[in-house]
Design an enzyme around this catalytic site. Structure first.
Site, PDB file in Angstrom:
ATOM      1  NE  ARG A  41      -4.371  -1.450   1.755  1.00  0.00           N
ATOM      2  CZ  ARG A  41      -5.340  -1.676   2.630  1.00  0.00           C
ATOM      3  NH1 ARG A  41      -5.154  -1.423   3.913  1.00  0.00           N
ATOM      4  NH2 ARG A  41      -6.500  -2.147   2.225  1.00  0.00           N
ATOM      5  CE  LYS A 202     -18.020 -18.791   7.957  1.00  0.00           C
ATOM      6  NZ  LYS A 202     -18.317 -18.025   9.166  1.00  0.00           N
ATOM      7  N   GLY A 381     -12.165  -4.854   1.559  1.00  0.00           N
ATOM      8  CA  GLY A 381     -13.586  -4.503   1.690  1.00  0.00           C
ATOM      9  C   GLY A 381     -14.059  -3.586   0.579  1.00  0.00           C
TER      10      GLY A 381
END
Ligand SMILES: Nc1ncnc2c1ncn2[C@@H]1O[C@H](COP(=O)(O)OP(=O)(O)OP(=O)(O)O)[C@@H](O)[C@H]1O
Ligand SMILES: O=C(O)[C@H](O)COP(=O)(O)O
Length: 401
Positions: A41, A202, A381
């Site tokens: 980053r 998931k 995210g």
């Protein structure tokens, strides 16, 4: 994948001698001795900062690190200064705060082309509350706002969203622009056939992404822990593999939706099962629909790797989110590594390959293939939300192009 009007670019701003507030995402992992364990980053923020420096701007960098509750020395941005200075080739100055009289004094002393790093903006609870007074204080430090913090663009915080109301022009940095070009542009107007590979643990955390991508792609490959919910929904034996019992109907409806949309859905035909969730587990390859009791699927099998690879050969744009197996255990990393290698190979043949954040980025980096991909997102995210078609507050707040 509607998300945003195009945003105004840094290149349109008059920068000479101007104080520029640059929100970057320097939320990098540090070890117990405050060594940076992954500087991706920081490196990703460099092009915008260097551009500003070379155009005579006075650069004020702002970032968060971690999720501190109030002033927490452990979350200070100080350990980043040496690496940042090294990458930029200047002595980056550091302020002990991000607002206030002392900071204003230091800001006034930044020379043209100089760089100041403000202390962790999350030391103030007002940051995450997007408090307007706090945003005004940040805005008062500068004359131009640049948001290059793609990784935090899904947060409506004072330094990512609020400040853009009080500081104009408010423009996108180069990293932000590149992320939008790939994760919005290439996904909205892909070279076809367009494939998505979705893995991870998931199905519940990927529902939005899968549903959104089903509207766009020609092929959808599923891997990782989520596939056992699909297999169980189809009445197959899955042993002790990860299953979300409350998502069986959803899995069935996603299969149906793929059919209706004419999307070719590929599930792995064979899997590598383990007798326990551990790096040294015993393992064997079995058909994905016949997992013996007491065994759990932890990676896709060799036939699946072959089938996936051959199908990927037919594509022109690929987006990948989520590993194919428990790649953190060497024994169960082969599927993820094979996909990473396939994408690297196809990139070399002109296929657009986009790695959409999170653990698949870690897997690609672990395999040493990061520089081979068309684009690797710096946002976990944020990239997921963007792929789900959600608007990002940090982008919406910027000036229209
Ligand atoms: N078959 C499996 N059984 C259990 N866990 C698995 C399996 N396959 C992959 N995983 C785990 O899934 C995790 C990644 O899942 P996650 O949904 O978080 O993916 P991601 O989208 O890449 O990451 P992020 O959510 O951070 O963006 C990895 O830690 C991996 O070990
Ligand atoms: O690491 C990230 O995903 C970003 O820096 C955002 O951090 P956050 O999830 O703590 O808001």
């Amino acid at each position: 994948m509607a998300t945003k009007k195009s945003v105004s670019s840094l290149k349109e701003a008059d920068l000479k001698g101007k104080r520029v507030f640059v929100r970057v995402d320097l939320n990098v992992p540090l070890d117990d001795n405050f060594n940076i364990t992954d500087d991706t980053r920081i490196r990703a923020a460099v092009p915008t900062i260097k551009y500003l420096m070379s155009h005579g701007a006075r650069v004020i960098l702002s970032s968060h690190l971690g999720r501190p509750k109030g002033v927490t020395p452990k979350y200070s941005l100080k350990p980043l200064v040496p690496r940042l200075s090294e990458l930029l080739g200047v002595d980056v100055k550091m302020a002990n705060d991000c607002i206030g009289v002392e900071v204003e004094k230091i800001v006034a002393e930044i020379p043209e082309g100089g760089v100041l790093l403000l202390e962790n903006v999350r030391f103030y609870k007002e940051e995450e509350k997007n408090d307007p007074e706090f945003a005004k204080k940040l805005a008062s430090l500068a004359e131009i706002y640049v948001n290059d913090a793609f990784g935090t663009a899904h947060r409506a915080h004072a330094s990512t969203e609020g400040v853009a109301k009080y500081l104009k022009p408010a423009v996108a940095g180069f990293l932000m622009q590149k992320e939008l070009d790939y994760l919005v542009g290439a996904v909205a107007n892909p070279k076809k056939p367009f494939a998505a590979i979705v893995g991870g643990s998931k199905v519940s955390s990927k529902i939005g992404v899968i549903e959104s991508l089903l509207e766009k792609v020609d092929l959808l490959f599923l891997g990782g822990g989520m596939i056992y919910t699909f297999y169980k929904a189809q009445g197959h034996s899955v042993g002790s593999s990860l299953v979300e019992e409350d998502k069986l109907d959803l899995a069935t409806s996603l299969i149906e939706k793929a059919k209706v949309k004419g999307v070719k859905l590929l599930l792995p035909a064979d899997v590598l099962v383990a007798d326990k969730f551990a790096p040294d587990a015993n393992s064997k390859v079995v058909p994905a629909s016949e997992i013996p009791d007491g065994w759990m699927g932890l990676d896709i099998g060799p036939d699946s790797i072959k089938t996936f690879s051959e199908a990927l050969d037919t594509t022109k744009t690929i987006i990948w989110n989520g590993p194919m197996g428990v790649f953190e255990f060497e024994k169960f990393a082969a599927g993820t590594e094979a996909i990473a290698r396939k994408l690297a190979e196809l990139s070399g043949k002109g296929v657009t390959t986009i790695i959409g954040g999170g653990d698949s980025v870690a897997a690609v980096e672990k395999a040493g293939l990061a520089d081979k991909m068309s684009h690797i997102s710096t946002g976990g995210g944020a990239s997921l939300e963007l792929l789900e078609g959600k608007p990002l507050p940090g982008v919406l707040a910027l000036d229209d192009a």
